[in-house]
Design an enzyme around this catalytic site. Structure first.
Site, PDB file in Angstrom:
ATOM      1  N   GLU A 217      19.093  65.436  34.766  1.00 47.41           N
ATOM      2  CA  GLU A 217      17.880  64.938  34.132  1.00 47.41           C
ATOM      3  C   GLU A 217      17.954  63.411  34.123  1.00 47.41           C
ATOM      4  O   GLU A 217      18.594  62.830  33.239  1.00 47.41           O
ATOM      5  CB  GLU A 217      17.782  65.485  32.715  1.00 47.41           C
TER       6      GLU A 217
ATOM      7  N   CYS B  61      22.785  62.989  32.965  1.00 48.38           N
ATOM      8  CA  CYS B  61      21.559  62.553  32.295  1.00 48.38           C
ATOM      9  C   CYS B  61      21.566  61.042  32.086  1.00 48.38           C
ATOM     10  O   CYS B  61      22.569  60.475  31.658  1.00 48.38           O
ATOM     11  CB  CYS B  61      21.426  63.248  30.945  1.00 48.38           C
TER      12      CYS B  61
HETATM   13  P1  NAP Z   1      21.149  51.047  30.063  1.00 46.60           P
HETATM   14  O1  NAP Z   1      21.602  50.603  28.730  1.00 46.60           O
HETATM   15  O2  NAP Z   1      20.193  50.203  30.835  1.00 46.60           O
HETATM   16  O3  NAP Z   1      22.368  51.360  31.013  1.00 46.60           O
HETATM   17  C1  NAP Z   1      23.466  52.138  30.608  1.00 46.60           C
HETATM   18  C2  NAP Z   1      24.599  51.871  31.542  1.00 46.60           C
HETATM   19  O4  NAP Z   1      24.323  52.403  32.845  1.00 46.60           O
HETATM   20  C3  NAP Z   1      24.871  50.386  31.720  1.00 46.60           C
HETATM   21  O5  NAP Z   1      26.256  50.212  31.667  1.00 46.60           O
HETATM   22  C4  NAP Z   1      24.317  50.124  33.114  1.00 46.60           C
HETATM   23  O6  NAP Z   1      24.965  49.036  33.765  1.00 46.60           O
HETATM   24  C5  NAP Z   1      24.689  51.406  33.792  1.00 46.60           C
HETATM   25  N1  NAP Z   1      24.054  51.571  35.101  1.00 46.60           N
HETATM   26  C6  NAP Z   1      23.016  50.873  35.639  1.00 46.60           C
HETATM   27  N2  NAP Z   1      22.789  51.272  36.897  1.00 46.60           N
HETATM   28  C7  NAP Z   1      23.709  52.234  37.170  1.00 46.60           C
HETATM   29  C8  NAP Z   1      23.979  53.023  38.324  1.00 46.60           C
HETATM   30  N3  NAP Z   1      23.273  52.891  39.452  1.00 46.60           N
HETATM   31  N4  NAP Z   1      24.988  53.915  38.261  1.00 46.60           N
HETATM   32  C9  NAP Z   1      25.713  54.053  37.126  1.00 46.60           C
HETATM   33  N5  NAP Z   1      25.511  53.324  36.012  1.00 46.60           N
HETATM   34  C10 NAP Z   1      24.509  52.429  36.026  1.00 46.60           C
HETATM   35  O7  NAP Z   1      20.559  52.518  29.901  1.00 46.60           O
HETATM   36  P2  NAP Z   1      19.308  52.983  29.054  1.00 46.60           P
HETATM   37  O8  NAP Z   1      18.277  51.898  29.021  1.00 46.60           O
HETATM   38  O9  NAP Z   1      19.779  53.535  27.767  1.00 46.60           O
HETATM   39  O10 NAP Z   1      18.714  54.106  29.994  1.00 46.60           O
HETATM   40  C11 NAP Z   1      18.998  55.438  29.822  1.00 46.60           C
HETATM   41  C12 NAP Z   1      18.136  56.283  30.730  1.00 46.60           C
HETATM   42  O11 NAP Z   1      18.215  57.600  30.207  1.00 46.60           O
HETATM   43  C13 NAP Z   1      16.671  55.883  30.770  1.00 46.60           C
HETATM   44  O12 NAP Z   1      16.234  55.933  32.107  1.00 46.60           O
HETATM   45  C14 NAP Z   1      16.004  57.001  29.944  1.00 46.60           C
HETATM   46  O13 NAP Z   1      14.705  57.266  30.393  1.00 46.60           O
HETATM   47  C15 NAP Z   1      16.931  58.155  30.237  1.00 46.60           C
HETATM   48  N6  NAP Z   1      16.911  59.265  29.283  1.00 46.60           N
HETATM   49  C16 NAP Z   1      16.652  59.051  27.960  1.00 46.60           C
HETATM   50  C17 NAP Z   1      16.608  60.140  27.111  1.00 46.60           C
HETATM   51  C18 NAP Z   1      16.247  59.994  25.658  1.00 46.60           C
HETATM   52  O14 NAP Z   1      16.122  61.046  24.999  1.00 46.60           O
HETATM   53  N7  NAP Z   1      16.068  58.823  25.110  1.00 46.60           N
HETATM   54  C19 NAP Z   1      16.861  61.423  27.596  1.00 46.60           C
HETATM   55  C20 NAP Z   1      17.146  61.583  28.936  1.00 46.60           C
HETATM   56  C21 NAP Z   1      17.188  60.497  29.774  1.00 46.60           C
HETATM   57  P3  NAP Z   1      24.295  47.591  34.035  1.00 46.60           P
HETATM   58  O15 NAP Z   1      25.097  46.659  33.196  1.00 46.60           O
HETATM   59  O16 NAP Z   1      24.491  47.347  35.493  1.00 46.60           O
HETATM   60  O17 NAP Z   1      22.855  47.653  33.626  1.00 46.60           O
END
Ligand code: NAP
Length: 406
Positions: free
Chosen positions: A404, A364
């Protein structure tokens, strides 16, 4: 004698249960889906029936079809006017033996992309779905709103607790809900529903209470780094105790945890994708005294420790309860590490869990991680003389692989 009509299967969206979350329109690779202020619709001329939109739809509204005469599919204008799907019309004289198999109407369960439905683990509890709709949303009261990430962190992630009082809103770990931000968008239309995973176990954020928590990142930049103010995330992060929120759902029938004793979980997440993993871990923690669980293994990626939601509580969990692997990507003077790097480092344990029929795998978070994690699994398999594609087919067939990503 009448000539048999040439029938085709037309992809349609059920206006009655669609929550207008825009997921299908964002997912469609050929831009066949569009909307007006009433309905989301599929352009028959453009849709290639690739089914990319089916699985992400939280309600199943997307997974509807009608057999129609090829010369007379439902137009976009007709679909915009619907309150509900039309009944399956009598197509008139047909030559059944000549019909392609897929002319048969198929019903609303998301499919795994392998032709079969996306099934939950066999021992998952039965989920409730769509109890509260756009027409009749549930009203929840904010009972807490806490910032999870450090003050100096590059993003603000909030833990928001919603209390449903005497309104039924039963959820299982892995399910999600939709939030309706008040007001209208720039075009004068209601805002899209935004979906969030529930971060609490089924018996409440506080055990025995009718409440649950969400993990919400305040969006101030888009994916290209341009300044943008996320409507719903900012609305939620600004909420105060006592404020009321309109909620629809719950949603999700397959990203659910197994309940049978001895079942193990491998959880792989990035950022706020940790929400369902927190729910599952907390469910297992609350039941730890029953000694029924198998292994818990977590791969969790964040920019740095201070950016990782639930870092503090996670670090307090006993090592014999959960095997935690943290990948930090933006720690000064440290190499960038992603969850897939750690999967490779833990190849032996990962291979063991892939081969364990009682182990269920959950992924996820960011869409981008999916390809990287698949490649890491492929490397792990290669080093054990297994073929990932075959392993994955088996995992999906046994409902042991759940994704997801957004
Ligand atoms: P983020 O802080 O932007 O990134 C988290 C980590 O993932 C960072 O270390 C990032 O590294 C790394 N990452 C980036 N690209 C990657 C890749 N290709 N493979 C593996 N790791 C990678 O994350 P976020 O903004 O929290 O995003 C979370 C995601 O989960 C969103 O897309 C959101 O829609 C989704 N989501 C959220 C929920 C919710 O309830 N809130 C539920 C399900 C899913 P870098 O330093 O390179 O950026």
């Amino acid at each position: 004698m009448n000539t048999p009509a040439e029938l085709v299967r037309q992809h349609l969206i059920d206006a009655e249960i669609c929550i207008r979350c825009n997921t299908c329109e964002e997912t469609c690779p050929v831009h066949a889906i569009t909307h007006d202020s009433r309905n989301y619709v599929v352009n028959f001329e453009v849709c290639e029936n690739c089914r990319a939109c089916i699985s992400p739809c939280p309600t199943g509204a997307i997974d509807n079809y009608r057999s129609v005469a090829k010369s007379k599919p439902y137009s976009i204008e007709e679909q915009f006017s619907w309150d509900e799907l039309p009944p399956q019309a009598d197509p008139g004289p047909t030559a059944p033996s000549e019909l392609p198999e897929d002319v048969v109407r198929i019903t609303g369960i998301a499919t795994s992309g392998q032709g079969g439905p996306n099934l939950p683990p066999w021992s998952a509890a039965h989920p409730y779905e769509s109890l509260h709709t756009l027409a009749r949303p549930a009203l929840a009261t904010v009972s807490g709103n806490y910032r999870l990430t450090e003050d100096g962190a590059s993003s603000a992630v909030h833990h928001i607790v919603l209390d449903f009082g005497r309104t039924a809103f039963p959820v299982l770990e892995g399910q999600s809900l939709g939030v309706i931000a008040p007001g209208l968008d720039a075009g004068g239309k209601p805002h899209h529903v935004r979906l969030y995973s529930v971060a609490s176990p089924r018996n409440g954020e506080r055990p025995g209470y009718n409440n649950l928590a969400l993990t919400v990142k305040r969006v101030l930049l888009d994916r290209e780094g341009n300044s943008v103010r996320g409507v719903c995330s900012n609305y939620l992060c600004d909420l105060k105790k006592g404020d009321q929120v309109k909620v629809v759902g719950p949603y999700g029938t397959s990203f659910l945890m197994p309940n049978h004793p001895g079942s193990s979980l491998m959880m792989i997440c990035t950022g706020t994708g940790s929400a369902p993993m927190r729910a599952m871990t907390e469910r297992r923690r609350r039941r730890a005294a029953f000694k029924e669980g198998g292994r818990l293994m977590l791969f969790f990626g964040a920019r740095a420790a201070g950016e990782l939601p639930y870092f503090g509580p996670l670090m307090k969990l006993p090592k014999d309860f959960i095997d935690i692997n943290l990948a930090f990507s933006r720690v000064p003077d440290q190499p960038k590490r992603y969850v897939q790097d750690l999967i490779r480092e833990r190849a032996e344990d990962v291979a063991e869990m892939l081969c364990d029929p009682e182990c269920y795998i959950y992924l996820c978070g960011l869409k981008g991680m999916e390809a990287g994690v698949n490649e890491a699994f492929a490397d792990v398999c290669r080093s054990r003389e297994m073929i990932w594609d075959q392993v994955l087919d088996g995992l999906k067939r046994d409902a042991r692989f759940h994704v997801e990503t957004y």
